[in-house]
Design a protein around this motif. Structure first.
Motif, PDB file in Angstrom:
ATOM      1  N   LEU A 132      20.423  20.028 -10.367  1.00  0.00           N
ATOM      2  CA  LEU A 132      20.791  20.414  -9.004  1.00  0.00           C
ATOM      3  C   LEU A 132      20.455  21.876  -8.746  1.00  0.00           C
ATOM      4  CD1 LEU A 132      24.273  18.694  -8.713  1.00  0.00           C
ATOM      5  CD2 LEU A 132      22.160  18.016  -7.578  1.00  0.00           C
ATOM      6  N   TYR A 133      20.760  22.731  -9.718  1.00  0.00           N
ATOM      7  CA  TYR A 133      20.447  24.150  -9.575  1.00  0.00           C
ATOM      8  C   TYR A 133      18.940  24.367  -9.495  1.00  0.00           C
ATOM      9  CZ  TYR A 133      19.450  28.940 -10.533  1.00  0.00           C
ATOM     10  OH  TYR A 133      18.927  30.198 -10.451  1.00  0.00           O
ATOM     11  N   GLU A 134      18.186  23.680 -10.339  1.00  0.00           N
ATOM     12  CA  GLU A 134      16.725  23.840 -10.328  1.00  0.00           C
ATOM     13  C   GLU A 134      16.156  23.488  -8.955  1.00  0.00           C
ATOM     14  OE1 GLU A 134      15.790  21.316 -13.656  1.00  0.00           O
ATOM     15  OE2 GLU A 134      15.445  23.065 -14.944  1.00  0.00           O
ATOM     16  N   LEU A 175      13.436  29.627  -3.120  1.00  0.00           N
ATOM     17  CA  LEU A 175      12.250  30.448  -3.370  1.00  0.00           C
ATOM     18  C   LEU A 175      11.065  30.010  -2.526  1.00  0.00           C
ATOM     19  CD1 LEU A 175      12.502  30.891  -7.237  1.00  0.00           C
ATOM     20  CD2 LEU A 175      13.169  32.509  -5.445  1.00  0.00           C
ATOM     21  N   LYS A 176      11.008  28.737  -2.183  1.00  0.00           N
ATOM     22  CA  LYS A 176       9.916  28.221  -1.353  1.00  0.00           C
ATOM     23  C   LYS A 176      10.046  28.697   0.093  1.00  0.00           C
ATOM     24  CE  LYS A 176       8.098  23.850   0.337  1.00  0.00           C
ATOM     25  NZ  LYS A 176       8.349  22.418   0.429  1.00  0.00           N
ATOM     26  N   GLN A 177      11.279  28.790   0.602  1.00  0.00           N
ATOM     27  CA  GLN A 177      11.489  29.056   2.018  1.00  0.00           C
ATOM     28  C   GLN A 177      11.793  30.509   2.359  1.00  0.00           C
ATOM     29  OE1 GLN A 177      14.359  26.277   3.555  1.00  0.00           O
ATOM     30  NE2 GLN A 177      13.284  24.540   2.680  1.00  0.00           N
ATOM     31  N   ILE A 178      12.246  31.292   1.398  1.00  0.00           N
ATOM     32  CA  ILE A 178      12.655  32.666   1.680  1.00  0.00           C
ATOM     33  C   ILE A 178      11.878  33.612   0.769  1.00  0.00           C
ATOM     34  CG2 ILE A 178      14.603  34.269   1.762  1.00  0.00           C
ATOM     35  CD1 ILE A 178      16.414  31.785   2.058  1.00  0.00           C
ATOM     36  N   SER A 179      11.320  34.665   1.345  1.00  0.00           N
ATOM     37  CA  SER A 179      10.542  35.607   0.544  1.00  0.00           C
ATOM     38  C   SER A 179      11.428  36.716  -0.016  1.00  0.00           C
ATOM     39  CB  SER A 179       9.419  36.203   1.385  1.00  0.00           C
ATOM     40  OG  SER A 179       9.965  36.902   2.468  1.00  0.00           O
ATOM     41  N   ASP A 180      10.955  37.358  -1.050  1.00  0.00           N
ATOM     42  CA  ASP A 180      11.602  38.512  -1.682  1.00  0.00           C
ATOM     43  C   ASP A 180      13.046  38.238  -2.116  1.00  0.00           C
ATOM     44  OD1 ASP A 180       9.288  40.010  -1.286  1.00  0.00           O
ATOM     45  OD2 ASP A 180       9.943  40.623   0.710  1.00  0.00           O
ATOM     46  N   VAL A 181      13.263  37.096  -2.739  1.00  0.00           N
ATOM     47  CA  VAL A 181      14.603  36.733  -3.208  1.00  0.00           C
ATOM     48  C   VAL A 181      14.809  37.270  -4.614  1.00  0.00           C
ATOM     49  CG1 VAL A 181      16.113  34.808  -3.812  1.00  0.00           C
ATOM     50  CG2 VAL A 181      14.661  34.664  -1.799  1.00  0.00           C
ATOM     51  N   LYS A 182      15.963  37.886  -4.815  1.00  0.00           N
ATOM     52  CA  LYS A 182      16.350  38.343  -6.146  1.00  0.00           C
ATOM     53  C   LYS A 182      17.449  37.427  -6.659  1.00  0.00           C
ATOM     54  CE  LYS A 182      15.132  43.039  -5.180  1.00  0.00           C
ATOM     55  NZ  LYS A 182      15.545  44.283  -4.623  1.00  0.00           N
ATOM     56  N   ILE A 183      17.345  37.052  -7.922  1.00  0.00           N
ATOM     57  CA  ILE A 183      18.343  36.195  -8.556  1.00  0.00           C
ATOM     58  C   ILE A 183      19.061  37.030  -9.603  1.00  0.00           C
ATOM     59  CG2 ILE A 183      18.738  34.110  -9.901  1.00  0.00           C
ATOM     60  CD1 ILE A 183      16.104  33.026  -8.726  1.00  0.00           C
ATOM     61  N   SER A 220      19.847  36.869  -3.343  1.00  0.00           N
ATOM     62  CA  SER A 220      19.941  37.884  -2.300  1.00  0.00           C
ATOM     63  C   SER A 220      18.560  38.403  -1.941  1.00  0.00           C
ATOM     64  CB  SER A 220      20.825  39.046  -2.763  1.00  0.00           C
ATOM     65  OG  SER A 220      20.269  39.673  -3.890  1.00  0.00           O
ATOM     66  N   ASN A 221      18.458  38.980  -0.766  1.00  0.00           N
ATOM     67  CA  ASN A 221      17.327  39.820  -0.392  1.00  0.00           C
ATOM     68  C   ASN A 221      17.945  41.158  -0.011  1.00  0.00           C
ATOM     69  OD1 ASN A 221      18.283  38.729   2.046  1.00  0.00           O
ATOM     70  ND2 ASN A 221      16.462  37.511   2.358  1.00  0.00           N
ATOM     71  N   LYS A 222      18.303  41.396   1.204  1.00  0.00           N
ATOM     72  CA  LYS A 222      19.071  42.602   1.512  1.00  0.00           C
ATOM     73  C   LYS A 222      20.548  42.373   1.238  1.00  0.00           C
ATOM     74  CE  LYS A 222      15.998  44.639   4.865  1.00  0.00           C
ATOM     75  NZ  LYS A 222      15.832  45.153   6.218  1.00  0.00           N
ATOM     76  N   ARG A 223      21.015  41.167   1.517  1.00  0.00           N
ATOM     77  CA  ARG A 223      22.416  40.785   1.289  1.00  0.00           C
ATOM     78  C   ARG A 223      22.456  39.453   0.559  1.00  0.00           C
ATOM     79  NH1 ARG A 223      22.521  42.922   6.535  1.00  0.00           N
ATOM     80  NH2 ARG A 223      23.926  44.698   6.733  1.00  0.00           N
ATOM     81  N   GLY A 224      23.569  39.203  -0.121  1.00  0.00           N
ATOM     82  CA  GLY A 224      23.740  37.924  -0.785  1.00  0.00           C
ATOM     83  C   GLY A 224      23.874  36.803   0.230  1.00  0.00           C
ATOM     84  N   PHE A 225      23.160  35.692   0.016  1.00  0.00           N
ATOM     85  CA  PHE A 225      23.217  34.592   0.964  1.00  0.00           C
ATOM     86  C   PHE A 225      23.506  33.253   0.318  1.00  0.00           C
ATOM     87  CE2 PHE A 225      18.767  35.168  -0.173  1.00  0.00           C
ATOM     88  CZ  PHE A 225      18.391  33.885  -0.526  1.00  0.00           C
ATOM     89  N   ALA A 226      23.414  33.151  -1.011  1.00  0.00           N
ATOM     90  CA  ALA A 226      23.735  31.896  -1.694  1.00  0.00           C
ATOM     91  C   ALA A 226      24.289  32.227  -3.065  1.00  0.00           C
ATOM     92  CB  ALA A 226      22.499  31.015  -1.813  1.00  0.00           C
ATOM     93  N   PHE A 227      25.273  31.424  -3.492  1.00  0.00           N
ATOM     94  CA  PHE A 227      25.944  31.685  -4.756  1.00  0.00           C
ATOM     95  C   PHE A 227      26.216  30.370  -5.468  1.00  0.00           C
ATOM     96  CE2 PHE A 227      27.011  34.776  -1.553  1.00  0.00           C
ATOM     97  CZ  PHE A 227      26.748  35.976  -2.184  1.00  0.00           C
TER      98      PHE A 227
END
Length: 62
Positions: A18-20, A27-35, A45-52
């Motif tokens: 599920l996590y994968e 990662l497919k839909q949002i650019s510059d994501v940091k994990i 997150s990118n500028k702010r956290g959006f998923a956890f």
């Protein structure tokens, strides 16, 4: 997939697919994501956290 993520799912290997899928979709839909992987959660997150991702139960409001 790095070793920190595998260690996070050590006791919950059944949730790993599920996590994968979630990671792939994000990662497919949002650019510059940091994990960021911590002891209790994985943050996207990118500028702010959006998923956890976490196995801690949520607190209910009284």
């Amino acid at each position: 997939m790095n070793a920190d993520i595998l260690f996070f799912f050590n006791d919950h290997m059944d949730a790993l697919p599920l996590y994968e899928r979630l990671e792939w979709l994000i990662l497919k839909q949002i650019s510059d994501v940091k994990i960021k992987v911590s002891k209790t959660q994985i943050s996207f997150s990118n500028k702010r956290g959006f998923a956890f991702v976490s196995f801690n139960p949520c607190r209910r409001a009284k």
